[in-house]
Design a protein around this motif. Structure first.
Motif, PDB file in Angstrom:
ATOM      1  N   UNK A   1      45.534  40.210  44.982  1.00  0.00           N
ATOM      2  CA  UNK A   1      44.895  39.574  46.719  1.00  0.00           C
ATOM      3  C   UNK A   1      43.803  39.523  46.026  1.00  0.00           C
ATOM      4  N   UNK A   2      43.201  38.493  46.410  1.00  0.00           N
ATOM      5  CA  UNK A   2      42.167  37.732  45.780  1.00  0.00           C
ATOM      6  C   UNK A   2      40.903  38.544  47.182  1.00  0.00           C
ATOM      7  N   UNK A   3      39.929  39.127  46.798  1.00  0.00           N
ATOM      8  CA  UNK A   3      39.458  39.661  48.378  1.00  0.00           C
ATOM      9  C   UNK A   3      37.669  39.303  47.881  1.00  0.00           C
ATOM     10  N   UNK A   4      36.766  38.438  48.682  1.00  0.00           N
ATOM     11  CA  UNK A   4      35.710  37.590  48.844  1.00  0.00           C
ATOM     12  C   UNK A   4      35.085  39.095  49.870  1.00  0.00           C
ATOM     13  N   UNK A   5      33.424  39.310  48.775  1.00  0.00           N
ATOM     14  CA  UNK A   5      32.403  40.036  49.099  1.00  0.00           C
ATOM     15  C   UNK A   5      31.046  39.399  49.863  1.00  0.00           C
ATOM     16  N   UNK A   6      30.497  39.212  51.225  1.00  0.00           N
ATOM     17  CA  UNK A   6      29.655  38.281  51.563  1.00  0.00           C
ATOM     18  C   UNK A   6      28.352  39.424  51.084  1.00  0.00           C
ATOM     19  N   UNK A   7      27.368  38.400  51.389  1.00  0.00           N
ATOM     20  CA  UNK A   7      25.908  38.723  50.770  1.00  0.00           C
ATOM     21  C   UNK A   7      25.622  40.305  51.707  1.00  0.00           C
ATOM     22  N   UNK A   8      26.205  40.146  53.298  1.00  0.00           N
ATOM     23  CA  UNK A   8      26.395  40.868  53.901  1.00  0.00           C
ATOM     24  C   UNK A   8      26.727  42.035  53.828  1.00  0.00           C
ATOM     25  N   UNK A   9      27.359  42.308  53.141  1.00  0.00           N
ATOM     26  CA  UNK A   9      28.489  43.749  52.919  1.00  0.00           C
ATOM     27  C   UNK A   9      30.075  43.336  53.726  1.00  0.00           C
ATOM     28  N   UNK A  10      30.402  41.983  53.586  1.00  0.00           N
ATOM     29  CA  UNK A  10      31.126  41.745  54.619  1.00  0.00           C
ATOM     30  C   UNK A  10      32.886  41.351  53.562  1.00  0.00           C
ATOM     31  N   UNK A  11      33.298  42.366  53.592  1.00  0.00           N
ATOM     32  CA  UNK A  11      35.394  42.651  52.819  1.00  0.00           C
ATOM     33  C   UNK A  11      35.945  41.020  53.406  1.00  0.00           C
ATOM     34  N   UNK A  12      36.734  40.640  52.499  1.00  0.00           N
ATOM     35  CA  UNK A  12      38.141  40.232  52.853  1.00  0.00           C
ATOM     36  C   UNK A  12      38.971  40.352  52.509  1.00  0.00           C
ATOM     37  N   UNK A  13      40.442  39.411  52.855  1.00  0.00           N
ATOM     38  CA  UNK A  13      40.858  39.837  51.619  1.00  0.00           C
ATOM     39  C   UNK A  13      42.415  38.691  51.664  1.00  0.00           C
ATOM     40  N   UNK A  14      43.014  37.901  50.621  1.00  0.00           N
ATOM     41  CA  UNK A  14      44.002  37.474  51.060  1.00  0.00           C
ATOM     42  C   UNK A  14      45.675  37.434  49.815  1.00  0.00           C
ATOM     43  N   UNK A  15      46.873  37.176  49.972  1.00  0.00           N
ATOM     44  CA  UNK A  15      48.012  37.409  49.320  1.00  0.00           C
ATOM     45  C   UNK A  15      48.111  36.388  47.712  1.00  0.00           C
ATOM     46  N   UNK A  16      47.880  36.770  46.216  1.00  0.00           N
ATOM     47  CA  UNK A  16      47.865  36.227  45.820  1.00  0.00           C
ATOM     48  C   UNK A  16      48.863  36.178  45.390  1.00  0.00           C
ATOM     49  N   UNK A  17      50.050  35.289  43.809  1.00  0.00           N
ATOM     50  CA  UNK A  17      51.261  35.493  43.623  1.00  0.00           C
ATOM     51  C   UNK A  17      50.930  36.647  43.006  1.00  0.00           C
ATOM     52  N   UNK A  18      52.270  37.280  42.178  1.00  0.00           N
ATOM     53  CA  UNK A  18      52.234  38.731  41.255  1.00  0.00           C
ATOM     54  C   UNK A  18      51.337  38.264  40.017  1.00  0.00           C
ATOM     55  N   UNK A  19      50.651  39.021  39.661  1.00  0.00           N
ATOM     56  CA  UNK A  19      49.628  39.036  37.920  1.00  0.00           C
ATOM     57  C   UNK A  19      48.973  38.172  37.994  1.00  0.00           C
ATOM     58  N   UNK A  20      48.254  38.337  39.325  1.00  0.00           N
ATOM     59  CA  UNK A  20      47.404  37.181  38.867  1.00  0.00           C
ATOM     60  C   UNK A  20      45.769  37.486  38.063  1.00  0.00           C
ATOM     61  N   UNK A  21      45.159  36.721  37.477  1.00  0.00           N
ATOM     62  CA  UNK A  21      44.445  36.878  36.060  1.00  0.00           C
ATOM     63  C   UNK A  21      43.722  36.640  36.008  1.00  0.00           C
ATOM     64  N   UNK A  22      43.197  34.944  36.441  1.00  0.00           N
ATOM     65  CA  UNK A  22      41.788  33.979  36.212  1.00  0.00           C
ATOM     66  C   UNK A  22      41.919  33.571  37.062  1.00  0.00           C
ATOM     67  N   UNK A  23      40.510  33.507  37.335  1.00  0.00           N
ATOM     68  CA  UNK A  23      39.905  32.493  39.120  1.00  0.00           C
ATOM     69  C   UNK A  23      38.525  31.650  38.309  1.00  0.00           C
ATOM     70  N   UNK A  24      38.653  30.203  38.225  1.00  0.00           N
ATOM     71  CA  UNK A  24      37.976  29.079  38.199  1.00  0.00           C
ATOM     72  C   UNK A  24      37.950  28.700  39.220  1.00  0.00           C
ATOM     73  N   UNK A  25      36.616  28.077  39.307  1.00  0.00           N
ATOM     74  CA  UNK A  25      36.121  26.588  40.189  1.00  0.00           C
ATOM     75  C   UNK A  25      35.645  25.658  39.998  1.00  0.00           C
ATOM     76  N   UNK A  26      36.028  24.613  40.830  1.00  0.00           N
ATOM     77  CA  UNK A  26      35.791  23.294  40.249  1.00  0.00           C
ATOM     78  C   UNK A  26      36.190  22.128  41.738  1.00  0.00           C
ATOM     79  N   UNK A  27      34.760  21.510  42.011  1.00  0.00           N
ATOM     80  CA  UNK A  27      34.848  20.476  42.929  1.00  0.00           C
ATOM     81  C   UNK A  27      34.795  21.118  44.151  1.00  0.00           C
ATOM     82  N   UNK A  28      34.100  22.600  44.206  1.00  0.00           N
ATOM     83  CA  UNK A  28      34.354  22.438  45.652  1.00  0.00           C
ATOM     84  C   UNK A  28      35.391  24.195  46.216  1.00  0.00           C
ATOM     85  N   UNK A  29      36.460  24.257  45.136  1.00  0.00           N
ATOM     86  CA  UNK A  29      37.518  25.150  45.329  1.00  0.00           C
ATOM     87  C   UNK A  29      37.887  26.151  43.954  1.00  0.00           C
TER      88      UNK A  29
END
Lengths: 291, 489
Positions: free
Chosen positions: A64-92
Motif C-alpha cells: 500500500x501507499x499511504x498518505x498522511x496529511x497535516x490534520x491527521x487524515x489518512x488514505x491509501x491505495x494498492x501498489x504492485x508486489x514488494x514496493x520498495x522505493x518512492x521518488x518525486x519528480x515534476x509534481x508526481x
C-alpha cells in the motif's frame, strides 16, 4: 557488525520536516519544527516522501501507499508486489516495486495511479534526476535509464561488480549530463556515471563544451577502505555509508574522510547531516564538518 | 540447505520404543558437528540441535545452540563482506537473522533480514528465511508477505526449470506461506496442494533415494533432497491436521495425523494429537506412545493431566515416558511424595529439563499457611477446614513449616468429621487406624482402641492433634494423635 534497528530518516525538500521510519513497529515519527507525532502505518513502512503538506509512505508488506496529511487524515491505495522505493519528480510520485519490476506514477493531489510500466524486477535502488529514472540491478551489475516521460528503457550501462545504491550527485545542465554516484560494496568503490540526456541536449552539450575548449566530461571514481553500500548527495555534500560497520564517509572529489562511526543510519538535510543512533537523531552542521 | 521451520513442533525420529525419539537426531547432529567443519554443516547442526532441545523443553541448552549458530553466521557474514562476496554475505546474514529470531531478539533479527534482502531481493530462499523468522517472532503479516514473494519467485523458477529440486523448494515455500496464514481457507488449500503434490510420481526418485538410505530424519534445516522431502511431507501433514483439528473437523484431522504416522510411526505430535482425539483404551495407548516419543512436551503433559484426573491410568514400563506419566498420575492422585521421588530421579538424568522442573514445583504444591498457625496464642480453634488441612498436609510433607509454626501446631487440638476405612469391633470397643478427616487422608501412628462400637465408612466426630505427615497406600496423609471419638450428631 551493528545489530541496532535500522531507522530510515526522510527529510522534506525544504528541510523543515522529517519522518523517522520504524519498519518493524509499523510507525513513523513525523517532526515539524519543535513538534512531533507518531503515526501508525500499514505493515512494514520502508520508504517515504514529503509532497506538498502530505507525507506519503510505502507499506511494503501491505503493498500500500499511504498518505498522511497535516490534520491527521489518512488514505491509501494498492501498489504492485514488494514496493520498495518512492521518488518525486515534476509534481508526481514514482513507486518502484521489485517483484515484477513495476514503476507506478502517482498523482499526489488526486491520490490516483496515472501510469504503470514494467522495467525489470529486483532493482536495488531507484532514483530520478527530475526528468529521467534510473534503476540499479546488483545481480546483473547494470544501470537502466529511462525517461519519466515514456517510462521505457532507453539505456543499459555496466555498473561495477555488485551495485546496491546510488544518488544523483549533480543535476544535468547545458554543459553536462546528470552525474550518478553508485555504491559498490564488493569493489569498495563509488562509481560515477553519467545520466541520461536527450539527443538535442547531448548535441548542445558537445557544442558548448567544444566552444569553451573543455573537452568531454569523465567522472572519477572513489575508493574506500571498507565496503560502502549507501551513498547520498544533497547540494554540494555527498556521503557514503558502510552499514556493516556503521561508518559514514564524506566525499570531496575523490578524497574521503570519516565523519561518524557506529551509527545506525543517516540523512542529508539543508546544511546538516542527520545521524540516527539508537532511535535518536543527531544533527551535524556541514559547515562544521568541512573545517 | 533448506529451511522448513515455521513453528517449533515436535520432530521425533524412528527409534526403539524406550528411547526418546530425538535422541537419535541429536546424536546425528553432534556427529555432523564433529565430522564437517564447513559453514553449512556447522550452522545447520546448531540450528537443528537447538530445535531438538527446544521440543524437549530444554530452553537453556537450546539457547546455547542458537547462540552458537548466531556466532557462526556472524563470523561468516563478516568474512564474506571482507572479501566482497555479497551472495555469501546475504545468505549468512539471513541465517544470522534466523538465529536471532530463535533467540527472541526481534529487532536485530529484523534489521539483519532487511540487510540480507537488499542484496538478494530476487532470492526465494532469502524471503523464505525472512518469513520463517517473522513467523517465529509472531509477525504474521510480515511473514506472509515475505512468503508470497518466495512463492512467486520459486513459481517462476519451476516454470523455467521444472526439476525435482525446484519443485521441492516451491512446496517448502508454500508450506511457509500456509504457516503464516493461520486458520484460513488459503492455508488449507496450500497445505492440501503440498501434501498431494509430494505424493505424486514427480517425487518417485527422491522417495526411492530416501528408502534406499533408510532415511527417516525430520529436520528444520534440511540438507539434500531426500531430507527435505521427508521433512516437508511430515511438516505439511502435521500442519494440515492441526488446522483441521482447530476447526473442529475431527475425523478429517485424525485421518491426516494417521497419514503422518504412515511415514513416521513415532511422530510425537501426531501421537499426542491422536491421544487427545481418541477414547478408551486407544487413548491410553496413544498417550504411552506419545510420551515415549517425547516425554517432555508440556502440551502433552497438560493433556495427560486432564485425562488421568478423570480416568485411572494404567502406567507400566520403565521408559522415560512411562516414568513421567507415572509421576503425573501420582500427582493427580495425591501421592505427591511419591511423585517427587519419581521426578527427582528423572531430574538427575535430565538436569536441564524445564518440564520436569515445572512438574516438580507443582508436586511441591503452593499451599497457603492456614490461619490457625499464625493466629494469636490464646485463640484455640476447634476445627479445621478441608482446605486448611490440605494445605497443612502439603506444608508438612514438604517440610515447609517454620519452627514457630511447628510449635504452634503442637499446641493445637482439633475436632472434625472423620470417616474410617476399617474398624475392628470387640466387646464395646473398636480398633481404628486410618481414613479421612474433612476429606483429607490420615492415619494414627498405630491402631488405636476406642471405647464403644463404631462402624467404618460412617461419619464420626474425632478429636485430634496433628503430629506430622505420613503415607497411606503411597499417598500423602496426616499423621494424627487421637484424643477421642464419638458418633457425629
Amino acid at each position: 557488525m551493528s545489530f541496532l534497528l535500522a531507522a530510515l530518516l526522510v527529510v522534506s525538500v525544504t528541510g523543515d520536516r522529517t519522518a523517522l521510519i520504524n519498519s518493524y513497529a509499523n510507525e513513523v515519527r513525523i517532526t515539524s519544527g519543535n513538534t512531533s507525532r507518531v503515526v501508525k502505518t500499514a505493515e512494514t513502512p520502508v520508504d517515504a516522501r514529503f509532497a506538498g503538506s502530505d507525507l506519503f509512505v510505502i507499506a511494503r508488506d501491505a503493498r500500500r501507499l499511504e498518505r498522511f496529511d497535516r490534520n491527521g487524515g489518512r488514505a491509501g491505495i494498492d501498489l504492485a508486489a514488494d514496493p520498495a522505493f518512492i521518488r518525486e519528480a515534476g509534481g508526481f510520485l514514482y513507486v518502484y516495486s521489485r517483484l515484477d519490476g513495476i514503476i507506478q506514477e502517482i498523482d499526489p493531489e488526486r491520490f490516483t495511479i496515472r501510469r504503470r510500466a514494467a522495467l525489470g524486477p529486483f532493482a536495488s535502488d531507484f532514483e530520478t534526476d527530475g526528468k529521467n529514472g534510473y534503476l540499479l540491478f546488483p545481480r546483473a551489475a547494470k544501470l537502466i535509464s529511462f525517461p519519466l516521460r515514456t517510462l521505457k528503457e532507453e539505456r543499459s550501462t555496466p555498473a561495477g561488480a555488485v551495485p546496491v545504491d546510488m544518488t544523483i550527485v549533480r543535476r544535468g545542465s547545458a554543459l553536462s549530463a546528470a552525474t550518478i554516484a553508485i555504491a559498490d560494496p564488493a569493489a569498495r568503490r563509488i562509481w560515477k556515471v553519467e545520466g541520461l540526456q536527450s539527443v538535442s541536449g547531448a548535441f548542445a552539450r558537445g557544442f558548448v563544451r567544444g566552444l569553451l575548449g573543455l573537452g568531454l566530461f569523465a567522472p572519477r571514481n572513489t575508493d574506500f577502505p571498507t565496503g560502502i553500500d549507501r551513498v547520498e548527495s544533497r547540494g554540494d555534500v555527498t556521503v557514503a555509508f558502510d552499514s556493516s560497520s556503521g561508518t559514514l564517509y564524506r566525499l570531496r572529489g575523490t578524497k574521503i574522510s570519516i565523519i561518524a562511526t557506529g551509527i545506525d543510519g543517516f540523512a542529508l538535510s539543508e546544511g546538516a547531516i542527520l545521524i540516527t543512533e539508537r532511535g535518536a537523531v543527531r544533527r551535524l552542521q556541514t559547515q562544521k564538518t568541512e573545517r | 540447505m533448506r529451511l522448513l521451520l515455521a513453528l517449533l513442533i515436535a520432530m521425533p525420529l524412528a527409534a526403539q520404543p524406550s528411547r526418546i525419539a530425538s535422541d537419535f537426531e541429536i546424536a546425528q547432529m553432534k556427529d555432523q558437528l564433529a565430522r564437517s567443519r564447513d559453514f553449512v554443516s556447522q550452522l545447520s547442526a546448531r540450528l537443528n540441535l537447538g530445535d531438538a532441545y527446544a521440543t524437549r523443553n530444554e530452553p537453556s541448552t537450546a539457547r546455547q545452540e542458537y547462540a552458537e549458530a548466531s556466532r557462526i553466521a556472524s563470523a561468516e557474514r563478516i568474512a564474506a563482506r571482507r572479501i566482497g562476496d555479497l551472495t555469501r554475505y546475504s545468505t549468512a546474514t539471513s541465517y544470522a537473522a534466523l538465529a536471532q529470531a530463535k533467540l527472541g531478539r526481534a529487532e536485530s533479527a529484523f534489521t539483519l533480514l532487511e540487510e540480507a534482502t537488499r542484496y538478494s531481493a530476487d532470492s526465494a530462499k532469502s524471503w523464505n528465511l525472512y518469513s520463517s523468522a517473522m513467523t517465529l517472532l509472531r509477525q504474521p503479516a510480515k511473514a506472509s508477505s515475505a512468503a508470497r514473494n518466495a512463492v512467486a519467485i520459486a513459481t517462476r523458477e519451476v516454470e523455467a526449470t521444472p526439476s525435482v529440486a525446484n519443485r521441492l523448494d516451491l512446496t517448502i515455500y508454500q508450506y511457509s506461506l500456509a504457516s503464516s496464514l493461520g486458520d484460513t481457507a488459503e492455508a488449507e488449500r496450500l497445505l492440501r496442494a503440498a501434501t498431494t503434490s509430494l505424493r505424486l510420481r514427480a517425487f518417485d526418485d527422491v522417495r526411492r533415494e530416501a528408502g534406499r538410505a533408510e532415511s527417516f530424519e525430520i529436520y528444520s534445516t534440511a540438507r539434500g533432497d531426500s531430507a527435505a522431502y521427508l521433512s516437508i511431507l511430515n511438516r505439511a501433514g502435521l500442519r494440515l491436521a492441526s488446522l483441521l483439528e482447530t476447526r473442529g473437523e475431527i475425523a478429517r484431522a485424525r485421518d491426516e495425523y494417521e497419514r503422518v504416522l504412515e511415514t513416521r510411526t513415532d511422530d510425537a505430535t501426531a501421537l499426542a494429537a491422536l491421544a487427545r482425539l481418541s477414547d478408551g483404551d486407544e487413548r491410553e495407548r496413544r498417550f504411552a506412545e506419545a510420551f515415549d516419543a517425547n516425554p517432555f512436551s508440556m502440551a502433552l503433559v497438560r493433556d495427560y493431566q486432564k485425562y488421568v484426573a478423570q480416568t485411572p491410568p494404567a502406567v507400566d514400563g520403565d521408559s522415560t515416558g512411562a516414568r513421567v506419566r507415572g509421576a503425573i498420575a501420582q500427582m493427580e492422585h495425591g501421592e505427591s511424595r511419591a511423585a517427587r521421588t519419581t521426578l527427582d530421579a528423572l531430574i538427575a538424568e535430565f538436569p536441564n529439563n524445564e518440564t520436569l522442573r515445572t512438574l516438580r514445583r507443582e508436586a511441591e504444591g503452593s499451599a497457603g499457611v492456614p490461619e490457625f498457625l499464625s493466629g494469636a496464642a490464646d485463640v484455640i480453634p476447634t476445627s479445621a477446614s478441608q482446605r486448611d488441612l490440605g494445605d497443612l498436609l502439603q506444608l508438612l510433607a514438604g517440610d515447609k513449616l517454620t519452627s514457630q509454626q511447628r510449635t504452634r501446631l503442637d499446641e493445637l487440638q482439633f475436632s472434625g468429621t472423620a470417616v474410617f476405612t476399617t474398624s475392628v469391633a470387640g466387646e464395646n470397643q473398636t480398633t481404628l487406624e486410618s481414613g479421612t478427616i474433612e476429606g483429607v487422608r490420615f492415619r494414627f501412628s498405630e491402631p488405636t482402641m476406642f471405647r464403644g462400637v463404631f462402624a467404618a465408612s460412617t461419619p464420626l466426630r474425632l478429636a485430634y492433634r496433628v503430629l506430622g505427615a505420613t503415607e497411606v497406600n503411597g499417598a500423602d496423609a496426616l499423621l494424627l494423635e487421637p484424643l477421642g471419638v464419638e458418633v457425629s450428631r
